[in-house]
Design an enzyme around this catalytic site. Structure first.
Site, short mmCIF file in Angstrom:
data_model
loop_
_atom_site.label_atom_id
_atom_site.label_comp_id
_atom_site.label_asym_id
_atom_site.label_seq_id
_atom_site.Cartn_x
_atom_site.Cartn_y
_atom_site.Cartn_z
N SER A 40 0.87 -1.19 0.00
CA SER A 40 0.00 0.00 0.00
C SER A 40 0.90 1.23 0.00
O SER A 40 2.01 1.19 0.54
CB SER A 40 -0.87 0.02 1.26
OG SER A 40 -1.51 1.28 1.38
N TYR A 54 -1.20 -0.31 10.32
CA TYR A 54 -1.38 -0.67 8.91
C TYR A 54 -0.15 -0.26 8.09
O TYR A 54 0.36 -1.04 7.29
CB TYR A 54 -2.64 0.03 8.38
CG TYR A 54 -3.01 -0.33 6.97
CD1 TYR A 54 -3.71 -1.50 6.69
CD2 TYR A 54 -2.68 0.50 5.90
CE1 TYR A 54 -4.07 -1.82 5.39
CE2 TYR A 54 -3.03 0.18 4.60
CZ TYR A 54 -3.73 -0.97 4.34
OH TYR A 54 -4.08 -1.30 3.06
N1 LIG Z 1 -8.83 -0.42 -1.20
C1 LIG Z 1 -7.78 0.33 -1.01
O1 LIG Z 1 -7.86 1.58 -1.10
C2 LIG Z 1 -6.44 -0.31 -0.73
C3 LIG Z 1 -5.31 0.53 -0.77
C4 LIG Z 1 -4.07 -0.02 -0.52
C5 LIG Z 1 -3.95 -1.36 -0.25
N2 LIG Z 1 -5.06 -2.15 -0.21
C6 LIG Z 1 -4.86 -3.58 0.08
O2 LIG Z 1 -5.46 -4.32 -0.94
C7 LIG Z 1 -5.76 -5.63 -0.44
C8 LIG Z 1 -7.17 -6.00 -0.84
O3 LIG Z 1 -8.05 -5.11 -0.20
P1 LIG Z 1 -9.45 -4.62 -0.84
O4 LIG Z 1 -9.40 -3.15 -0.87
O5 LIG Z 1 -9.74 -5.39 -2.07
O6 LIG Z 1 -10.42 -5.03 0.37
P2 LIG Z 1 -11.73 -5.95 0.44
O7 LIG Z 1 -12.21 -5.84 1.83
O8 LIG Z 1 -12.65 -5.59 -0.67
O9 LIG Z 1 -11.16 -7.41 0.18
C9 LIG Z 1 -10.27 -8.02 1.08
C10 LIG Z 1 -10.58 -9.51 1.18
O10 LIG Z 1 -9.62 -10.12 2.05
C11 LIG Z 1 -10.29 -11.07 2.84
N3 LIG Z 1 -9.57 -11.34 4.08
C12 LIG Z 1 -9.43 -10.52 5.15
N4 LIG Z 1 -8.73 -11.15 6.12
C13 LIG Z 1 -8.41 -12.38 5.66
C14 LIG Z 1 -7.70 -13.48 6.19
N5 LIG Z 1 -7.18 -13.44 7.42
N6 LIG Z 1 -7.57 -14.58 5.42
C15 LIG Z 1 -8.09 -14.63 4.18
N7 LIG Z 1 -8.80 -13.63 3.63
C16 LIG Z 1 -8.95 -12.51 4.36
C17 LIG Z 1 -11.66 -10.44 3.13
O11 LIG Z 1 -12.60 -11.39 3.52
C18 LIG Z 1 -11.97 -9.78 1.77
O12 LIG Z 1 -12.72 -10.64 0.93
C19 LIG Z 1 -5.52 -5.57 1.06
O13 LIG Z 1 -4.26 -6.15 1.36
C20 LIG Z 1 -5.51 -4.08 1.36
O14 LIG Z 1 -4.75 -3.78 2.50
C21 LIG Z 1 -6.30 -1.65 -0.44
#
Ligand SMILES: NC(=O)c1ccc[n+]([C@@H]2O[C@H](COP(=O)([O-])OP(=O)(O)OC[C@H]3O[C@@H](n4cnc5c(N)ncnc54)[C@H](O)[C@@H]3O)[C@@H](O)[C@H]2O)c1
Length: 292
Positions: free
Chosen positions: A151, A164
């Site tokens: 991130s 985070y």
């Molecule tokens: N959305 C953003 O703005 C953003 C920005 C930077 C980084 N990220 C990163 O992107 C990645 C995906 O996030 P997203 O935005 O798609 O979120 P999201 O909540 O839409 O999807 C995340 C998924 O991970 C699953 N998950 C959570 N904990 C888990 C575990 N212990 N074991 C297995 N699955 C698990 C959840 O059930 C969910 O389906 C994450 O690592 C997040 O930190 C997101």
């Protein structure tokens, strides 16, 4: 936006964690659309099944399998990899993407439990995924790729997101160390560092609400999960054959914007009055009035 570049992953298998939602779901569609066999892994089994149903609706159902698992539990990682190999015969790539927001707020109010939970999902999850996926990839001897989701929070500071941000910085660091170790097996290891991406993690089901509270970014469109899935696909593809140990930022220019010392967008004072500053040289500085 284009969603696929042909069927360049035909015959390849990828394990995607967090594939029940957001970026992981978009990646599952992208890889399956490009011919890969996809293991959809998620803590939320219902969400994983919904991703599989979506793939089936798009005619991609034969190439996907689902598994419920917690990335922070070693036995679950073993089960995810075993399923990939049992169902599709091999593992070539892993997108270690599962994540949560984790602990946030003042450090004095951050409990050890919430700190540990954050690190368990975001760092231990990548460690365990890399540990078991790399062994499965090594078994066929043809190399492959690991991609983790970091991130921009791990590349910059900001009060309130210490857990985070530190966890995502650890993902960037792990990426470098593992890239060096696994290069001799032709396993490339890279990360993608998203900016703000419209997923349920960010908008909690209300995308229209979040847009008004986000700080402005240079790029006019907000980030979509497909933007990050495209980077993951690139990093697994042969187009990235010489890229390893790298974290690719995909953030609509947020990091480039930096601290925005002179303001952003139309409020940037330097953009309003161009000129040249000759400092303390004794030579005159100039301000050009462009009529803005
Ligand atoms: N959305 C953003 O703005 C953003 C920005 C930077 C980084 N990220 C990163 O992107 C990645 C995906 O996030 P997203 O935005 O798609 O979120 P999201 O909540 O839409 O999807 C995340 C998924 O991970 C699953 N998950 C959570 N904990 C888990 C575990 N212990 N074991 C297995 N699955 C698990 C959840 O059930 C969910 O389906 C994450 O690592 C997040 O930190 C997101």
């Amino acid at each position: 936006m284009s969603t696929a570049s042909g069927r360049r992953f035909e015959g390849k298998t990828i394990l995607i964690t967090g594939a029940g939602s957001g970026i992981g779901r978009a990646a599952a569609m992208r890889f399956a659309g490009e011919g890969a066999q996809v293991v959809i892994a998620d803590y939320n089994g219902t969400a994983a099944d919904e991703t599989a149903q979506l793939a089936a609706q798009r005619g991609l159902g034969a190439a996907v399998a689902t598994v419920r698992g917690d990335v922070s539990v070693e036995a679950d990682n073993v089960a995810m990899v075993d399923l990939a190999v049992a169902r599709f015969g091999r593992l070539d790539f892993a997108f270690l993407n599962a994540g949560v927001g984790g602990a946030f707020g003042p450090i004095a109010e951050t409990s050890v439990e919430d700190w540990d939970y954050t690190f368990h999902v975001l760092v231990r999850g990548v460690f365990l995924g890399a540990k078991h996926c790399s062994q499965a990839i090594r078994r066929h001897g043809q190399g492959g790729a690991l991609v983790a989701t970091a991130s921009i929070a791990g590349l910059a500071g900001g009060a309130g997101s210490h857990a985070y941000s530190a966890a995502k910085a650890a993902v960037v660091s792990l990426t470098r160390s593992l890239a060096v170790e696994l290069a001799e097996y032709r396993i490339r290891v890279n990360s993608v560092a998203p900016g703000t991406i419209m997923t349920p993690l960010l908008h909690r089901g209300r995308p229209e609400k979040i847009q008004s509270v986000l700080p402005p970014q240079p790029w006019p469109d907000h980030g979509e999960p497909e933007n990050i899935a495209a980077v993951a696909a690139f990093l697994c593809s042969d187009d990235a054959a010489f890229i390893t140990g790298e974290t690719i930022v995909a953030d609509g220019g947020r990091i480039a914007q930096g601290i925005a010392l002179f303001g952003t967008g139309a409020g940037n004072v330097l953009m309003q009055r161009p000129g040249v500053n000759r400092g303390s040289t004794g030579e005159p500085s100039e301000l050009r009035n462009t009529g803005r």
